[in-house]
Design a protein around this motif. Structure first.
Motif, PDB file in Angstrom:
ATOM      1  N   THR A   1       0.926  -1.089   0.226  1.00  0.00           N
ATOM      2  CA  THR A   1       0.074  -0.068  -0.208  1.00  0.00           C
ATOM      3  C   THR A   1       0.619   1.267  -0.025  1.00  0.00           C
ATOM      4  O   THR A   1       0.439   2.221  -0.609  1.00  0.00           O
TER       5      THR A   1
ATOM      6  N   ASP B   1      -2.041   3.295   4.771  1.00  0.00           N
ATOM      7  CA  ASP B   1      -2.102   3.648   3.459  1.00  0.00           C
ATOM      8  C   ASP B   1      -1.354   4.752   3.093  1.00  0.00           C
ATOM      9  O   ASP B   1      -0.801   4.909   2.022  1.00  0.00           O
TER      10      ASP B   1
ATOM     11  N   LYS C   1      -5.999   4.979   7.002  1.00  0.00           N
ATOM     12  CA  LYS C   1      -7.158   5.860   6.723  1.00  0.00           C
ATOM     13  C   LYS C   1      -8.544   5.153   7.551  1.00  0.00           C
ATOM     14  O   LYS C   1      -9.505   5.896   7.840  1.00  0.00           O
TER      15      LYS C   1
END
Length: 186
Positions: free
Chosen positions: A5, A49, A66
């Motif tokens: 990510t 994230d 997030k």
């Protein structure tokens, strides 16, 4: 390991890190790629994230998740230093800038049209300035190599803004902003 990510490289420390959907952040040396540590994000955070590796004043990992709207700061050996809630789940174009005394600041936009700045590694929010009062948000933030200018782009409104010397911005002074409208009809 699940898909990655976020990746971040810190050239001051010669280390790099990766975060993935399995909730782990791995830190490696460069160029040998030897794993230094592996950290599992807080149990409420499914995955990171955004990942940053700071070098000054204290080498640390800064992670944004997030799904729980939090920033986490860990030591390089995996100890949680602090956790700070962010009142917007969507952070945009986060980057690290160095202030004049060589401390580091996390600077990012949000989906409400504000630029926020946090001291590192404490994550204390010291600035939240509105750039766009229409709650449209900021699409991109970039700081020049010398740190003297910050550019802000809002694609929906076609506005490009230039902030002079972002490391000197304070809550008590007006931002020096130059708005350049992007007139697509011409």
């Amino acid at each position: 390991r699940l898909p990655i990510t976020s990746l971040f490289f810190n050239d001051n420390l010669n280390i790099w890190g990766s975060a993935s959907y399995d909730g782990y952040v791995n830190i490696y040396t460069f160029p040998s790629n030897k794993k230094i540590t592996s950290i599992k994000c807080d149990s409420n955070a499914v995955y990171a994230d955004y990942l940053f590796i700071t070098s000054s004043p204290l080498p640390s990992l800064v992670i944004h998740c997030k799904n729980d709207s939090c920033f986490y700061c860990y030591s390089l050996i995996g100890k949680l230093i602090c956790k700070e809630y962010e009142n917007n789940s969507e952070i945009l174009s986060p980057l690290i800038i160095t202030e004049s005394n060589f401390g580091e600041i996390l600077m990012y936009g949000n989906d409400k049209g504000k630029i926020n700045m946090r001291y590192l590694p404490s994550l204390n929010l010291f600035l939240s300035k509105e750039i766009d009062n229409d709650d449209i948000g900021l699409d991109c933030l970039e700081v020049s190599q010398n740190g003297r200018y910050c550019t802000v782009w809002n694609n929906k409104k076609g506005i490009f803004s230039v902030l002079y010397d972002p490391s000197l911005i304070s809550e008590n002074e007006e931002l020096m902003i130059l708005h350049l409208a992007n007139d697509l009809d011409e």
